[in-house]
Design a protein around this motif. Structure first.
Motif, short mmCIF file in Angstrom:
data_model
loop_
_atom_site.label_atom_id
_atom_site.label_comp_id
_atom_site.label_asym_id
_atom_site.label_seq_id
_atom_site.Cartn_x
_atom_site.Cartn_y
_atom_site.Cartn_z
N ALA A 45 0.82 -1.21 0.00
CA ALA A 45 0.00 0.00 0.00
C ALA A 45 0.86 1.25 0.00
O ALA A 45 0.58 2.22 -0.71
N SER A 46 1.93 1.26 0.80
CA SER A 46 2.84 2.42 0.84
C SER A 46 3.63 2.54 -0.45
O SER A 46 3.93 3.64 -0.92
N ALA A 47 3.96 1.40 -1.06
CA ALA A 47 4.79 1.40 -2.27
C ALA A 47 4.06 1.95 -3.49
O ALA A 47 4.69 2.42 -4.44
N ILE A 48 2.73 1.90 -3.47
CA ILE A 48 1.95 2.37 -4.64
C ILE A 48 1.01 3.50 -4.25
O ILE A 48 0.05 3.79 -4.98
N SER A 49 1.28 4.15 -3.12
CA SER A 49 0.36 5.19 -2.63
C SER A 49 0.32 6.37 -3.59
O SER A 49 1.27 6.64 -4.33
N MET A 50 -0.81 7.06 -3.57
CA MET A 50 -1.03 8.23 -4.41
C MET A 50 -1.14 9.47 -3.52
O MET A 50 -1.65 9.39 -2.40
N LYS A 51 -0.67 10.59 -4.01
CA LYS A 51 -0.72 11.83 -3.24
C LYS A 51 -2.16 12.36 -3.21
O LYS A 51 -2.72 12.74 -4.22
N ILE A 52 -2.76 12.36 -2.01
CA ILE A 52 -4.10 12.89 -1.82
C ILE A 52 -4.12 13.68 -0.52
O ILE A 52 -3.16 13.66 0.25
N SER A 53 -5.22 14.39 -0.26
CA SER A 53 -5.31 15.20 0.96
C SER A 53 -5.24 14.32 2.19
O SER A 53 -5.57 13.14 2.16
N ASP A 54 -4.82 14.90 3.32
CA ASP A 54 -4.61 14.13 4.54
C ASP A 54 -5.85 13.35 4.96
O ASP A 54 -5.77 12.18 5.34
N GLY A 55 -7.03 13.99 4.90
CA GLY A 55 -8.25 13.31 5.31
C GLY A 55 -8.53 12.08 4.47
O GLY A 55 -8.84 11.01 5.00
N LEU A 56 -8.42 12.23 3.17
CA LEU A 56 -8.65 11.11 2.28
C LEU A 56 -7.55 10.07 2.42
O LEU A 56 -7.79 8.86 2.28
N GLU A 57 -6.32 10.51 2.68
CA GLU A 57 -5.21 9.58 2.84
C GLU A 57 -5.42 8.69 4.06
O GLU A 57 -5.18 7.48 4.02
N ASN A 58 -5.89 9.30 5.16
CA ASN A 58 -6.15 8.52 6.36
C ASN A 58 -7.24 7.48 6.10
O ASN A 58 -7.14 6.34 6.56
N ARG A 59 -8.27 7.89 5.39
CA ARG A 59 -9.37 6.98 5.07
C ARG A 59 -8.88 5.85 4.17
O ARG A 59 -9.24 4.68 4.36
#
Length: 391
Positions: free
Chosen positions: A113-127
């Motif tokens: 999940a960390s290796a393919i993560s996408m840059k999104i806002s903090d709230g959406l990233e936490n979700r």
């Protein structure tokens, strides 16, 4: 000449194994929005802690996400609570402190999940991170359920260096505990509200059952077939982690290409893991393995080392076809194995699959994000850690 033959043999078997998922048609395989972005699932906080890790820790697959893996384990203990106390105790048997095992599935999935993560806002990233962790929880429950059911079928009395569940509570309650874990897993999967992810996980369970049936109903000719062995290995060991890796990519909203690379990593990692497991069954001790050594051959299960030994000594095939109900056949097979290159060839085949898993990570799009880069390196390092394991 022998070296060239060995290389060709390895390439052939790796090629066959690589083609296997296309035979299985994984694209026909395939969700939990309500699990909110609580502080314990905050990926932004986790990213900050990762930045504080030492250089040595950053390359340790377990150190990168050990806090999250611990959170997954804690949540699993609460997820397996049932109305009947006896069922709660049985279902949580392998989630209790000291019995969790290596927790390989959550480790791989959270790193992916960390290796393919996408840059999104903090709230959406936490979700999004919370949903990744839920996939890790679901996968671990399916994995433990399969181990419990396997032990019942094999009448095993040990697992992870302790009494097996069926030995402790009896076969009937053990079967019910495994069934209950599957129920909990798919209840959680449905709550993710993603039909493709549910389909992927359901296919993995179907593969687990199919692999077990292949092992139970094997014919004498199939017992001598490396292709049959590799297909069964995919079903029994690699299908769950490969489909779950793909599920992580689906949840992340990644492209079909990245989903395929995530799947490839899990597939080859799973096959490499099982090949090393096959070696350890012959070379390990009961104390180091946490289960009886030579358990496969005593159950009549033929694995890669014996299959490679058969290539050098075709007369061994007759013994294998007869099965191993006769203890003398076990002794004969072990003698042939000891004077063959079966162990070495199996290790080379495992190394080829480990390399293919690492190649899948190298195929991911370039990134300058250090957390992403560290996670990718950790996934590659994990392939070598599996190659070196002794238990």
């Amino acid at each position: 000449m022998l070296h060239q033959h060995l290389q060709l043999t390895q390439v052939c078997y790796v090629y066959n194994a690589v083609q296997l998922p296309f035979k299985l048609n994984p694209h026909n395989m395939g969700s939990w929005d309500k699990f909110t972005s609580s502080s314990c699932y905050s990926h932004s906080n986790n990213a900050s802690s990762k930045a504080r890790l030492t250089a040595k820790e950053q390359l340790d697959p377990l150190a990168l996400i050990k806090d999250e893996v611990s959170e997954v384990t804690d949540r699993l203990r609460s997820m397996v609570v049932a109305e009947v106390p006896e069922l709660t105790s049985a279902a949580g048997y392998f989630f209790s402190a000291g019995a969790e095992g290596k927790r390989t599935c959550p480790t791989v999935l959270l790193l992916m999940a960390s290796a393919i993560s996408m840059k999104i806002s903090d709230g959406l990233e936490n979700r999004s991170r919370a949903r990744h962790m839920r996939v890790a929880e679901i996968t671990e429950m399916i994995h433990i359920s399969s181990l419990i059911h396997d032990d019942v079928l094999d009448d095993a009395d040990t697992r992870r260096g302790m009494d097996s569940l069926n030995f402790t509570v009896g076969k009937k309650l053990a079967v019910l505990a495994g069934d209950f874990l599957l129920f909990r897993a798919f209840s959680a999967a449905v709550s993710l509200d993603n039909t493709e992810v549910v389909s992927l996980l359901a296919t993995a369970v179907n593969n687990l059952v199919t692999g077990e049936l292949m092992q139970m109903s094997i014919t004498p000719a199939q017992r001598c077939s490396m292709d049959y062995y590799l297909q069964k290995t995919y079903y029994k060991t690699a299908a769950l982690i490969s489909n779950s890796c793909k599920a992580i990519a689906v949840i992340t909203g990644q492209t079909a290409e990245i989903q395929a690379l995530a799947y490839q990593y899990g597939r080859h990692l799973g096959i490499a893991y099982q090949l090393i497991d096959d070696i350890l069954d012959f070379t390990g001790t009961t104390a180091s393995l946490g289960k009886a050594s030579l358990s496969d051959i005593h159950q009549g299960i033929v694995t890669a080392p014996i299959l490679f030994a058969m290539e050098e000594f075709p007369e061994l095939c007759e013994i294998v076809e007869q099965g191993f109900d006769d203890p003398s056949n076990v002794e004969i097979a072990l003698k042939y194995l000891s004077k063959s290159q079966g162990i070495e060839k199996t290790r080379l085949l495992a190394a080829e699959h480990a390399k293919l898993a690492a190649d899948a990570i190298d195929g991911l799009p370039e990134s300058e994000d250090q957390v992403i880069l560290n996670s990718r390196q950790a996934l590659k390092d994990l392939t070598q850690k599996f190659m070196r394991r002794t238990k």
